[in-house]
Design a protein around this motif. Sequence first.
Motif, mmCIF file in Angstrom:
data_model
loop_
_atom_site.group_PDB
_atom_site.id
_atom_site.type_symbol
_atom_site.label_atom_id
_atom_site.label_comp_id
_atom_site.label_asym_id
_atom_site.label_seq_id
_atom_site.Cartn_x
_atom_site.Cartn_y
_atom_site.Cartn_z
ATOM 1 N N LYS A 74 -47.759 -24.407 -43.080
ATOM 2 C CA LYS A 74 -49.001 -23.638 -43.287
ATOM 3 C C LYS A 74 -48.896 -22.250 -42.642
ATOM 4 O O LYS A 74 -49.500 -21.296 -43.112
ATOM 5 N N PHE A 75 -48.168 -22.182 -41.552
ATOM 6 C CA PHE A 75 -48.059 -20.908 -40.837
ATOM 7 C C PHE A 75 -46.595 -20.528 -40.608
ATOM 8 O O PHE A 75 -45.777 -21.396 -40.309
ATOM 9 N N VAL A 76 -46.329 -19.243 -40.747
ATOM 10 C CA VAL A 76 -44.991 -18.747 -40.408
ATOM 11 C C VAL A 76 -45.132 -17.722 -39.290
ATOM 12 O O VAL A 76 -45.826 -16.712 -39.434
ATOM 13 N N ARG A 77 -44.502 -18.029 -38.182
ATOM 14 C CA ARG A 77 -44.531 -17.100 -37.042
ATOM 15 C C ARG A 77 -43.548 -15.961 -37.294
ATOM 16 O O ARG A 77 -42.431 -16.212 -37.721
ATOM 17 N N VAL A 78 -43.971 -14.759 -36.963
ATOM 18 C CA VAL A 78 -43.011 -13.659 -36.938
ATOM 19 C C VAL A 78 -42.809 -13.315 -35.460
ATOM 20 O O VAL A 78 -43.747 -12.925 -34.760
ATOM 21 N N LEU A 79 -41.585 -13.537 -35.013
ATOM 22 C CA LEU A 79 -41.290 -13.432 -33.574
ATOM 23 C C LEU A 79 -40.778 -12.047 -33.202
ATOM 24 O O LEU A 79 -40.093 -11.401 -33.993
ATOM 25 N N TRP A 80 -41.075 -11.633 -31.988
ATOM 26 C CA TRP A 80 -40.390 -10.487 -31.411
ATOM 27 C C TRP A 80 -40.188 -10.742 -29.930
ATOM 28 O O TRP A 80 -40.818 -11.623 -29.349
ATOM 29 N N CYS A 81 -39.291 -9.970 -29.369
ATOM 30 C CA CYS A 81 -38.975 -10.118 -27.949
ATOM 31 C C CYS A 81 -39.064 -8.716 -27.359
ATOM 32 O O CYS A 81 -38.422 -7.793 -27.852
ATOM 33 N N LEU B 87 -43.845 -5.506 -38.159
ATOM 34 C CA LEU B 87 -42.788 -6.452 -37.808
ATOM 35 C C LEU B 87 -42.393 -7.161 -39.105
ATOM 36 O O LEU B 87 -43.119 -8.027 -39.589
ATOM 37 N N VAL B 88 -41.250 -6.741 -39.675
ATOM 38 C CA VAL B 88 -40.867 -7.299 -40.975
ATOM 39 C C VAL B 88 -39.937 -8.488 -40.744
ATOM 40 O O VAL B 88 -38.874 -8.344 -40.130
ATOM 41 N N PRO B 89 -40.349 -9.692 -41.199
ATOM 42 C CA PRO B 89 -39.533 -10.886 -40.926
ATOM 43 C C PRO B 89 -38.196 -10.847 -41.664
ATOM 44 O O PRO B 89 -38.148 -10.439 -42.824
ATOM 45 N N ASP B 90 -37.151 -11.278 -40.964
ATOM 46 C CA ASP B 90 -35.825 -11.360 -41.588
ATOM 47 C C ASP B 90 -35.656 -12.783 -42.123
ATOM 48 O O ASP B 90 -35.546 -13.731 -41.341
ATOM 49 N N PRO B 91 -35.643 -12.938 -43.450
ATOM 50 C CA PRO B 91 -35.619 -14.284 -44.038
ATOM 51 C C PRO B 91 -34.372 -15.087 -43.660
ATOM 52 O O PRO B 91 -34.396 -16.311 -43.704
ATOM 53 N N MET C 253 -39.730 -16.819 -38.278
ATOM 54 C CA MET C 253 -38.674 -15.855 -38.624
ATOM 55 C C MET C 253 -38.706 -14.774 -37.552
ATOM 56 O O MET C 253 -39.751 -14.498 -36.962
ATOM 57 N N ILE C 254 -37.552 -14.159 -37.343
ATOM 58 C CA ILE C 254 -37.506 -13.080 -36.357
ATOM 59 C C ILE C 254 -37.820 -11.764 -37.072
ATOM 60 O O ILE C 254 -37.357 -11.529 -38.189
#
Length: 442
Positions: A10-17, A71-75, A90-91
């Motif tokens: 249901k949810f896709v996290r877009v991660l950053w550090c 923040l564009v997710p890298d598939p 996704m990062i």
Amino acid sequence: MEHLKEKGIKFVRVLWCDNANIIRAKSVHIKYLEDTLDSGVKIAKAQMGIPVMYDAVAPNAGLSPVGEVTLVPDPTTLKILPFAKGQASMIGDMKSLGDLTPWFNCPRDYLKRQIDRLSGMGLEIKSVFENEFYLLKKDEDGNIIKSDETSFAMTAPQNSYDQMILDLEESMTSQGLEVESYYSESGPGQHEFNVKYSDALQSADNQITYRETVRAVASRYGLIASFMPKIFEDAGGNGTHLNFSLWRDEENISGESNEKNGISKTSSAFVAGIMHHLKALCAVTIPSTNSYRRVIPHFWAGAFVSWGYYNREAAIRVSKNESQSKAQRFELKISDASANPYLALGALIACGIDGIEKDMVLPEETTIDPGYLKSSECESRWVERLPKNLGEALDYLKDDSIVLNSMGEELAKSYVGVKEFEWDVLKSATLEEEVKIMLERF
Ligand code: GLU
Ligand code: MG
């Protein structure tokens, strides 16, 4: 999309550090994922100005509450999260709004730029972050309690955590990390769980997955997993040793049996570059005030500028190939999990490139604990004590144009700004105060 829907995501996290190495994420609902893949999710530019202790922008980071990036997710980094029902991750790559060009403060873009520079020289790095972590509990008053009283490689914790370790193996494997080994480490409740090397970008991505997974799996068992560099003054610290080897045309060129030191000329120059810049590099690879409690002589943390085969007190420990005829890989022990993996690896590559470009020559090997060398023996090996605190390391970084220029003006400013703010606020903090802040951040 089909696959995610089938899996009930249901949810896709877009991660950053961020610069303080805190992993964060914004989630999008699956309905909006396709749009997000194109245009990303927006975050404030100021996110890259936040220090470890609280969500307030560091005054000299060059960032203000005004302005956003996306923040564009890298598939290629898609993971179905085995520890969070209905969620995937996704990062993200930080990009400028509108034209979607890489934002100069993006740590992942920094690493990509260094990888490109290296590949322009016909070279590639393979790497892996080798983590140690503690499993801890808290009492009703929030005080930390050790989860056992064991020491190095004792089997009791390997028995008592069997279910958790199995869960961890399954969770890592299902996310594409290849598990290689596991044992309990020296500290009470300290563990080491190793995964296989990969290309440089993937190794930094893997480090994000690794930290997220260990912490989440441990919490299912009522445990706090912490990578904080030094939790107990009198017990082993947590290293995140950065292992790397140099490759050309899919061949490991780290070693060369015809060379006196068993290291190829190119790798010698690369490692010499790292040694040359090591004091400045500390501000990136061991970048918290707490890091410097770990890096003390005789705790196997590598407190001296030095290199040596199988030398656990040298900052760079070198391993040989199976037949022991030449070097196989290098391990930077001066690295911990308070470092942003993209920045740490990117800066390491930048220093290595400088060594190659300037034809630097590796000094003599250190074959004993460098802490016991006579001062007359130190010079030919470049042996010197590393900075004793973050403030000192930052002074070296601010003088190191090679590392700063590799980052570029904006990232160098935001990074140094964040770290100086941390140093200002935390320089007199006690270990207990640091533990309160950092235990669950790293
Ligand atoms: N725990 C040590 C450190 O702080 C490392 C021990 C080892 O050599 O694995 O880096
Ligand atoms: Mg270890």
